[in-house]
Design a protein around this motif. Structure first.
Motif, PDB file in Angstrom:
ATOM      1  N   TYR A  74       0.845  -1.200   0.000  1.00  0.00           N
ATOM      2  CA  TYR A  74       0.000   0.000   0.000  1.00  0.00           C
ATOM      3  C   TYR A  74       0.877   1.245   0.000  1.00  0.00           C
ATOM      4  O   TYR A  74       0.966   1.955   0.998  1.00  0.00           O
ATOM      5  CB  TYR A  74      -0.979  -0.001   1.186  1.00  0.00           C
ATOM      6  CG  TYR A  74      -2.112  -0.961   0.948  1.00  0.00           C
ATOM      7  CD1 TYR A  74      -3.224  -0.556   0.209  1.00  0.00           C
ATOM      8  CD2 TYR A  74      -2.042  -2.289   1.376  1.00  0.00           C
ATOM      9  CE1 TYR A  74      -4.250  -1.448  -0.077  1.00  0.00           C
ATOM     10  CE2 TYR A  74      -3.068  -3.183   1.093  1.00  0.00           C
ATOM     11  CZ  TYR A  74      -4.169  -2.757   0.373  1.00  0.00           C
ATOM     12  OH  TYR A  74      -5.172  -3.620   0.072  1.00  0.00           O
ATOM     13  N   ASP A 122       0.365   3.966  -1.369  1.00  0.00           N
ATOM     14  CA  ASP A 122      -0.533   5.057  -0.974  1.00  0.00           C
ATOM     15  C   ASP A 122      -1.287   4.525   0.235  1.00  0.00           C
ATOM     16  O   ASP A 122      -2.166   3.677   0.092  1.00  0.00           O
ATOM     17  CB  ASP A 122      -1.538   5.375  -2.083  1.00  0.00           C
ATOM     18  CG  ASP A 122      -0.852   5.941  -3.319  1.00  0.00           C
ATOM     19  OD1 ASP A 122       0.155   6.648  -3.143  1.00  0.00           O
ATOM     20  OD2 ASP A 122      -1.320   5.658  -4.432  1.00  0.00           O
ATOM     21  N   GLU A 149     -11.875   7.379  -1.101  1.00  0.00           N
ATOM     22  CA  GLU A 149     -13.248   6.898  -1.155  1.00  0.00           C
ATOM     23  C   GLU A 149     -13.426   5.466  -0.631  1.00  0.00           C
ATOM     24  O   GLU A 149     -14.368   5.177   0.090  1.00  0.00           O
ATOM     25  CB  GLU A 149     -13.762   7.002  -2.594  1.00  0.00           C
ATOM     26  CG  GLU A 149     -15.249   6.755  -2.694  1.00  0.00           C
ATOM     27  CD  GLU A 149     -15.772   6.973  -4.108  1.00  0.00           C
ATOM     28  OE1 GLU A 149     -14.973   7.357  -4.983  1.00  0.00           O
ATOM     29  OE2 GLU A 149     -16.968   6.742  -4.314  1.00  0.00           O
ATOM     30  N   PHE A 150     -12.510   4.581  -0.989  1.00  0.00           N
ATOM     31  CA  PHE A 150     -12.740   3.173  -0.650  1.00  0.00           C
ATOM     32  C   PHE A 150     -11.827   2.651   0.455  1.00  0.00           C
ATOM     33  O   PHE A 150     -11.691   1.449   0.641  1.00  0.00           O
ATOM     34  CB  PHE A 150     -12.620   2.317  -1.912  1.00  0.00           C
ATOM     35  CG  PHE A 150     -13.630   2.695  -2.943  1.00  0.00           C
ATOM     36  CD1 PHE A 150     -14.978   2.397  -2.747  1.00  0.00           C
ATOM     37  CD2 PHE A 150     -13.258   3.384  -4.078  1.00  0.00           C
ATOM     38  CE1 PHE A 150     -15.934   2.771  -3.687  1.00  0.00           C
ATOM     39  CE2 PHE A 150     -14.206   3.759  -5.019  1.00  0.00           C
ATOM     40  CZ  PHE A 150     -15.543   3.455  -4.820  1.00  0.00           C
ATOM     41  N   ASN A 155     -11.484  -1.155   2.173  1.00  0.00           N
ATOM     42  CA  ASN A 155     -10.225  -1.893   2.034  1.00  0.00           C
ATOM     43  C   ASN A 155      -9.592  -2.215   3.385  1.00  0.00           C
ATOM     44  O   ASN A 155      -8.986  -3.268   3.553  1.00  0.00           O
ATOM     45  CB  ASN A 155      -9.265  -1.126   1.125  1.00  0.00           C
ATOM     46  CG  ASN A 155      -9.750  -1.132  -0.322  1.00  0.00           C
ATOM     47  OD1 ASN A 155     -10.327  -2.118  -0.772  1.00  0.00           O
ATOM     48  ND2 ASN A 155      -9.563  -0.038  -1.024  1.00  0.00           N
TER      49      ASN A 155
END
Lengths: 205, 656
Positions: free
Chosen positions: A33, A35, A51-52, A56
């Protein structure tokens, strides 16, 4: 106490920032990850930085049996906190106005600050309890059951404040914009107290 | 003694350094490596985690696909399926993508893709789309550079050997599709002997919707029955014109290698498309019956639809005076290239010893003064001397294609002498030549097809590699070679293998594309007819012998993972929705005995695989794309009962 009253009003109003900005931010970064995933904790609920992110994070957490990130309806705090903050803002502004008009003593400013500090500490305590529950009350059917070196089951409580390495994740937990706004607001109410005290002494002299 | 040795070593090292520094000047010397620049490795090295400076899109040629490479590293980043089925991700096998390969000939799962071209705005690459032609069953595809997916394919009627395409005008107004083979129009049963005067060459102008990219055939210019080989839009001052090279102006139909090579000069057809556009907008042209497919992949339904169109507008050049002229060009010109200023039109006569350059200004002047040298099928032929800007004398053997660096230099590839020659536009003087390995076709400079080339690299696209790589049996890879062209002399930096045939290529600075790249498809925007957006919608339904399985997937399970009640002879449709909303987490789906391929389903997308069970049993399916620590556990079973069994459909997930 005109000046002190105004400072008190501004200080209290800064708490309104909590309705717009996150109180706290937790970021989870890992090699896969680049980011980092992140959540912003507001007094009215938790949102992903992107947003997600929440979906996640939940997806990852299910491996170790953590509960999903609570929705607004899952925690009483999200309905109570806004009311408490709203009440404290109203109270602070009221005290400020009364101070401005010379109807109450500057000591009320400090009184508000002490009350707010107590509530703040209770809030942090509650937040920490939630983190502990979230990080330790794991699904017994969890896919991965990890132990510490001493044989105790590993827990996944994110740090209340600061950085911690948790398995493959770098976890950062820091105050958000809203928290800085409360901090500044509360300092201002203390300033209001001292300014009020000075103004009071001047008027006596 | 020891000291002497040290001094000697120091001297040798110093000499080494000096030779390194001078390496660049020695590159023109002949030799096995063609004077590889000594610090070449450094100049193409892209460190781990770093990104390349350019996207290079190299056609897959006979693979029918488009390869995406990083430049300068030459690393293959992705193969984009376009005209050929791709079992790797189910392109052309899944129910959603099958319509993309539909044509008037039915399902055509292969093509020969040649010339990619990137969309432009004001003559500058804009990174919205890339277009590529299919030669064999004439088609043009549009690939979106956000999703890197083929979003649209339009078939070209009345055309054959769709070679002089897919070049685009400088505001992406038109994509052209010129036919290499002339054919009877409309097609009919006739003697091939009657070719001359009867066959037609269609030059198709496809307009592009600037918002959606959607293509539609605006008109077809029905030209004499020559072979239309390559083309190039005018730009800047010549914007509004399109140039097509021809060969076989002899109109031979047999043994063309001899019979189509007799004329000393063939033509470049200069087409003023703005004049024709106006004519068509005013109701000109003839609508004729046609039958061609227009296939569109919808980004929200993740599903392609194929529509058969029944009519096309044709234009007879005789009906639009001033629209088409022939520029005589020696000899069997192949490449047709226009320099960034739009003034010079280079006709690379592949059988000519020289390179012929026409002047656009002189061409206009000759047209205005009606200085014609006869006509062919009513189309005026201009006088060769009147339009000639200059000749590059004896630059090499077999000139094919020319690109430009934006600094007034041109780079022409020579197939027979296997070299790239740099020459000066205007003085026609040869400045440099470098060998390539071997048999170069097109060359490519990023943006070399636009008003603003990014003249840092030249890529040679070679047909033959012989001794360049480890042998792999009789079939060797083809290759691309990267030259640094920032100095006076070209310097070879790298060669790298390519998929299929790297016929032509287009490249664009990564910064114009990478920031827009799609990371996921939003599940909330998934409008697929069979999408399962919530777990509660998971189900299996029977409709006669068709069984529809509405399934979803997320790390690391399928829902449902056990299915019963399917019978031998059923047609089982797995409609699978990927519930991930995380970048770079597709899931695969494969089921034993499937007669097609796997699926590779992107986050938020739905795809369908048809499975026809032929044997009774309990059959597994699984995820093929390594998705998580529990990827191996991402599996399920489907029970297949005899055709006459009466087991009810049932499905489950997570029950003990």
């Amino acid at each position: 106490m005109k000046k002190a009253g105004i400072i008190m009003i501004i200080g209290s109003l800064l708490l309104l920032g909590l309705f717009k900005f996150p109180l706290w931010n937790i970021m989870l970064g890992a090699p896969q990850y680049p980011d980092p995933l992140g959540m912003d904790i507001y007094i009215e609920g938790i949102q992903g930085v992107e947003e997600f992110d929440i979906q996640n994070i939940d997806g990852l957490n299910h491996y170790i049996g953590m509960k999903t990130i609570p929705k607004v309806e899952d925690m009483w705090e999200f309905s109570v906190f806004p009311k408490v903050i709203g009440a404290m803002v109203a109270l602070g502004v009221l005290i400020g106005i009364l101070g401005f008009l010379g109807k109450v003593s500057y000591k009320w400013f400090l009184g508000w600050f002490v009350l707010m500090s107590v509530l703040g500490i209770l809030g942090m305590y509650d937040f920490n309890l939630w983190l502990i529950d979230y990080g330790t009350d794991l699904d017994p059917k969890a896919i991965m059951k990890l132990e510490n070196l001493d044989g105790t089951p590993m827990t996944y409580k994110p740090p209340l404040l600061g950085y911690q390495k948790m398995l493959n994740f770098d976890v950062d937990s820091w105050p958000g914009t809203g928290a800085y706004m409360i901090f500044v607001g509360m300092i201002l109410t203390v300033v209001a107290f001292f300014v009020g005290k000075k103004e009071y002494k001047k008027s006596k002299a | 003694m020891k000291k002497t040795i040290n001094i000697l070593i120091a001297l040798i090292m110093a000499a080494g350094l000096v030779s390194c520094n001078n390496g660049g000047d020695q590159k023109s010397k002949k030799g096995g490596q063609g004077g590889l620049a000594t610090n070449a490795a450094e100049r193409v090295y892209v460190a781990p985690g770093e990104h390349d400076e350019f996207y290079g899109f190299m056609s897959g040629g006979f693979s029918g696909q488009l390869g995406v490479y990083g430049l300068p590293s030459g690393r293959l980043l992705k193969v984009l399926p376009v005209f050929s089925q791709n079992p790797e991700n189910g392109w052309g096998y899944s129910e959603e993508t099958k319509p993309m390969l539909n044509t008037s000939y039915g399902f055509v799962p292969w093509d020969d893709s040649h010339h990619p071209d990137i969309s432009q705005t004001n003559g500058v690459l804009d990174g919205r789309w890339i277009f590529i032609n299919g030669n064999n069953t004439p088609r043009i595809a549009r690939i979106g550079l956000k999703s890197f997916k083929t979003e649209e394919i339009i078939e070209i009627p009345n055309s054959a050997g769709n070679h002089s395409s897919s070049f685009i005008t400088e505001n992406t107004e038109y994509v052209v599709a010129g036919t290499r083979f002339s054919v009877p129009v409309p097609q009919k049963d006739m003697s091939i002997n009657e070719y001359k005067g009867n066959f037609k060459g269609a030059l198709t102008f496809i307009n592009v919707d600037q918002e959606t990219g959607r293509m539609g055939i605006k008109f077809q210019l029905m030209m004499p029955g020559f072979n239309y080989d390559l083309s190039h839009p005018g730009r800047d001052k010549s914007h509004g014109w399109f140039f097509f090279t021809t060969y076989n102006t002899e109109e031979a139909h047999s043994l063309l290698e001899v019979n189509a090579s007799q004329n000393d000069k063939d033509f470049i057809a200069a087409v003023n498309w703005k004049v024709i556009e106006e004519y068509v907008n005013n109701g000109g042209g003839t609508k004729v019956p046609a039958n061609y497919a227009h296939n569109i992949l919808d980004e929200h339904t993740h599903t392609a639809t194929s529509t058969m169109l029944k009519e096309v507008l044709t234009v007879n050049p005789m009906d639009v005076p001033g629209a088409v002229y022939f520029l005589p060009t020696p000899k069997s010109p192949h490449g047709c290239d226009v320099d960034p200023t739009g003034e010079y039109i280079i006709g690379n006569g592949k059988l000519s010893a020289d390179l012929t350059v026409h002047s656009f200004t002189k061409m206009l002047d000759a047209i205005e003064n009606k200085k014609f040298d006869g006509e062919a099928y009513g189309i005026p032929i201009l006088n060769f001397e009147d339009i000639l800007a200059g000749v590059v004398k004896q630059p090499g053997l077999g000139p094919l294609h020319t690109e430009f660096d934006g600094n007034g230099n041109a780079y022409t590839t020579f197939f027979i002498s296997s070299e790239v020659v740099k020459w000066k536009v205007g003085t026609w003087e040869v400045l440099d030549r470098q060998p390539v390995f071997y048999s170069v076709g097109h060359g490519m400079i990023p943006g070399g097809n636009s008003r603003k080339p990014f003249g840092k690299y030249f890529v040679a696209l070679n047909k033959i590699t012989k001794d360049r790589y480890l042998p792999t049996g009789p079939e060797l890879t083809q290759s691309a070679q990267l030259f640094d062209i920032t100095g006076d002399k070209m310097e070879l930096l790298l060669d790298f293998p390519t998929i299929g045939e790297p016929h032509y290529a287009a490249a664009i600075p990564a910064e114009l594309v990478a920031p827009n790249s799609t990371k996921i498809f939003k599940l909330a925007e998934n409008k697929h007819k069979y999408a399962v957006l919530q777990d509660s919608d998971v189900r299996v339904e029977r409709d006669g012998k068709d069984v529809h399985i509405y399934m979803n997937m997320i790390r690391s399970h399928f829902n449902p993972d056990n299915i019963e009640g399917v019978k031998v002879g059923d047609k089982v449709y797995f409609h699978i929705t990927n519930h991930e909303q995380d970048f770079d987490v597709p899931h695969g789906f494969a089921v034993i005995g499937a007669n097609n391929a796997e699926l590779l389903i992107m986050p938020g997308a739905t795809e369908t695989l048809l499975w026809e069970p032929k044997q009774v049993g309990v059959w597994p399916f699984y995820c093929t794309d390594f998705c998580s620590a529990l990827h191996q556990e991402m599996q399920g079973y489907i029970r297949v009962s005899p055709a006459d069994s009466n087991i009810e459909l049932s499905w489950s997930l997570g029950e003990d």
